[in-house]
Design an enzyme around this catalytic site. Structure first.
Site, PDB file in Angstrom:
ATOM      1  N   HIS A 170       0.800  -1.224   0.000  1.00  0.00           N
ATOM      2  CA  HIS A 170       0.000   0.000   0.000  1.00  0.00           C
ATOM      3  C   HIS A 170       0.835   1.277   0.000  1.00  0.00           C
ATOM      4  CE1 HIS A 170      -3.059  -2.865   0.583  1.00  0.00           C
ATOM      5  NE2 HIS A 170      -3.878  -2.202   1.346  1.00  0.00           N
TER       6      HIS A 170
ATOM      7  N   HIS B 264     -15.056  -4.502   1.130  1.00  0.00           N
ATOM      8  CA  HIS B 264     -14.083  -3.413   1.310  1.00  0.00           C
ATOM      9  C   HIS B 264     -13.642  -2.936  -0.065  1.00  0.00           C
ATOM     10  CE1 HIS B 264     -10.904  -0.992   2.790  1.00  0.00           C
ATOM     11  NE2 HIS B 264      -9.931  -1.889   2.799  1.00  0.00           N
TER      12      HIS B 264
ATOM     13  N   GLU C  75     -10.981  -0.856  -0.937  1.00  0.00           N
ATOM     14  CA  GLU C  75      -9.612  -0.465  -1.255  1.00  0.00           C
ATOM     15  C   GLU C  75      -9.172  -1.237  -2.506  1.00  0.00           C
ATOM     16  OE1 GLU C  75      -6.947  -0.349   2.117  1.00  0.00           O
ATOM     17  OE2 GLU C  75      -5.571   0.961   1.022  1.00  0.00           O
TER      18      GLU C  75
ATOM     19  N   ASP D 154      -6.840  -3.026  -3.525  1.00  0.00           N
ATOM     20  CA  ASP D 154      -6.322  -4.403  -3.511  1.00  0.00           C
ATOM     21  C   ASP D 154      -7.450  -5.431  -3.484  1.00  0.00           C
ATOM     22  OD1 ASP D 154      -6.685  -3.267  -0.956  1.00  0.00           O
ATOM     23  OD2 ASP D 154      -5.363  -4.707   0.019  1.00  0.00           O
TER      24      ASP D 154
ATOM     25  N   HIS E 225     -10.711  -0.995   8.283  1.00  0.00           N
ATOM     26  CA  HIS E 225      -9.996   0.219   8.608  1.00  0.00           C
ATOM     27  C   HIS E 225     -10.378   1.396   7.712  1.00  0.00           C
ATOM     28  CE1 HIS E 225      -6.820   0.166   5.248  1.00  0.00           C
ATOM     29  NE2 HIS E 225      -7.543  -0.920   5.044  1.00  0.00           N
TER      30      HIS E 225
ATOM     31  N   ASP F 193     -10.124  -6.999   5.645  1.00  0.00           N
ATOM     32  CA  ASP F 193      -8.741  -6.798   6.118  1.00  0.00           C
ATOM     33  C   ASP F 193      -8.531  -7.257   7.562  1.00  0.00           C
ATOM     34  OD1 ASP F 193      -7.636  -5.765   3.819  1.00  0.00           O
ATOM     35  OD2 ASP F 193      -7.935  -3.682   4.377  1.00  0.00           O
TER      36      ASP F 193
ATOM     37  N   TYR G  10       0.854  -6.412  10.799  1.00  0.00           N
ATOM     38  CA  TYR G  10      -0.232  -5.907   9.945  1.00  0.00           C
ATOM     39  C   TYR G  10      -1.117  -4.938  10.734  1.00  0.00           C
ATOM     40  CZ  TYR G  10      -4.140  -5.984   6.676  1.00  0.00           C
ATOM     41  OH  TYR G  10      -5.124  -5.617   5.804  1.00  0.00           O
TER      42      TYR G  10
ATOM     43  N   HIS H 284      -6.319 -11.092   3.497  1.00  0.00           N
ATOM     44  CA  HIS H 284      -4.868 -11.227   3.299  1.00  0.00           C
ATOM     45  C   HIS H 284      -4.356 -12.391   4.140  1.00  0.00           C
ATOM     46  CE1 HIS H 284      -4.451  -7.392   1.194  1.00  0.00           C
ATOM     47  NE2 HIS H 284      -5.160  -6.826   2.141  1.00  0.00           N
TER      48      HIS H 284
HETATM   49 FE1  FEO Z   1      -7.704  -2.053   3.127  1.00  0.00          FE
HETATM   50 FE2  FEO Z   1      -6.520  -5.018   1.980  1.00  0.00          FE
HETATM   51  O1  FEO Z   1      -7.149  -3.283   1.809  1.00  0.00           O
END
Ligand code: FEO
Length: 402
Positions: free
Chosen positions: A24, A79, A81, A83, A146, A165, A193, A226
């Protein structure tokens, strides 16, 4: 990687990013990462989350080994984001889902980033449920865990929490489950993390865990976005998140410094020796050799943070400014702070660092130390004594276990 059936009819269809080191743009991922997506075969074939756009073809290939991607009926966007949503435009175009579940804030993100006018977005309310056929799914908003859009999905029939996440770890591996890695090692990746992604939002974590408890979710598997799917360490993981969020100080000190001609390094060594003499675990980081995210991986449960820089152009060296900026944004709690550094003529750095630490809410029981030129033997002894005094205070305040 091939798809993996993690529960009957539930498949991991994500991607492994073996070579990623810059997570990120701000956190190091020394062991790569994964982007986990999950496919549930039911009356309504449902895809939970997607992957980074660099892995779109992998995701489609994974799905195609199980079912024609065009047969996906529903997409859940836990989510937004990139990724996890970077490939959404291509996936939606390919799949043409009949519905896409997303939180209210998630819809705002998707509307802002994509041409969503013909996307079948369905905003789900907090704790709303949807049917997959034989299964149901319940959504829980986890705002600021988050991102504002974040939510998690629970499938009671499978006792499965798909947690986006939350509970993630940056581990690229050929294994999908947590049964091959010792828990302390897995926890350290989870902590790294957490400390770099979730730490500033720690106040939300106990509330989210409380909400899960009140909903009566019986969880025997956590599938994060992840890293490894958690089946052997569900209880450990939930307890670890309580621990990470509490940030209870332990008998540990982090010293992070930069140096020009080794005088500030000598100061750091004297402080470390004094702390060690009081049986404090010391983590010493000469910042040129480390990434700021690795330092934060140790700061979250430290009792004290000692920061040093020589004075350079009336301020601190650039890597220390970077470290302090990064640390301040992550809002660590319950710390003693201490500032130190050498100088040749003007000597502003220690006071500037002290102010920075104070602005983070740290307690500074000792005056910042500035030493002109090179520490003398007596000055080194004084710093040793400072380390001892700080060590005693750290022990007095330590409430967490190392
Ligand atoms: Fe907040 Fe894995 O992206």
């Amino acid at each position: 990687m091939n798809p993996v059936e993690i529960k009957p009819g539930v498949y991991w269809v994500g991607a492994v990013d073996w070579n990623l080191r810059d997570f990120h743009g701000y956190s190091k991922s020394s062991r790569g990462t994964t982007y986990n997506a999950y496919l549930v075969l039911d009356d309504k074939v449902t895809l939970f989350d997607t992957v980074d756009s660099r892995f779109t073809s992998e995701l489609l290939c994974q799905i195609a080994q199980i079912i024609d991607p065009a047969k996906i009926d529903q997409i859940v966007v836990n989510h937004c984001e990139p990724d996890h949503s970077g490939c959404l435009a291509e996936i939606v175009d390919r799949v043409r889902p009949e519905v896409m579940y997303v939180s209210k804030m998630g819809k705002q993100f998707l509307d802002g980033r994509f041409h969503t006018h013909d996307w079948p977005l369905h905003v789900v309310g907090n704790k709303e449920t949807a049917s997959l056929g034989k299964r149901t799914v319940q959504f829980l908003e986890t705002r600021m865990l988050h991102w504002p859009d974040s939510m998690v999905s629970y499938i009671p029939e499978d006792k499965l929490l798909i947690s986006q996440d939350a509970f993630g770890q940056n581990i690229a591996s050929s294994q999908r489950f947590d049964d091959w890695i010792p828990w302390p090692e897995l926890k350290s990746y989870m902590a790294h993390y957490y400390a770099n992604i979730i730490l500033p939002f720690s106040a939300q974590v106990p509330k989210a865990l409380q909400a899960v408890q009140e909903l009566g979710w019986d969880i025997d598997m956590i599938a994060p976005d992840h890293g490894l799917v958690l089946k052997d360490n569900v209880a450990n993981t939930l307890a670890a998140y309580q621990e990470f969020a509490a940030q209870q100080p332990t008998a540990k000190a982090v010293i992070v410094y930069d140096t020009m001609w080794k005088s500030t390094a000598m100061m750091a060594d004297s402080l470390a020796s004094g702390l060690s003499a009081e049986d404090i675990e010391v983590k010493l980081f000469a910042i040129k050799s480390w990434h700021h995210s690795d330092v934060m991986g140790e700061v979250w449960d430290a009792g004290a943070v000692l920061v040093g820089s020589p004075t350079h152009n009336n301020g601190v060296l650039p890597l220390i400014a970077d470290m302090l900026t990064y640390m301040q944004g992550l809002k660590p709690q319950n710390k003693i702070g201490y500032a130190f550094g050498s100088y040749g003529w003007s000597g502003e750095a220690p006071k500037k660092i002290a102010q920075w630490l104070q602005d983070m809410g740290m307690d500074l029981p000792e005056e910042p130390a500035g030493i002109k030129h090179v520490p003398t033997h007596d000055q080194a002894k004084d710093l040793f004594a400072v380390g001892q005094r700080l060590g005693r205070q750290i022990k007095d305040r330590a409430t967490g276990s190392r």
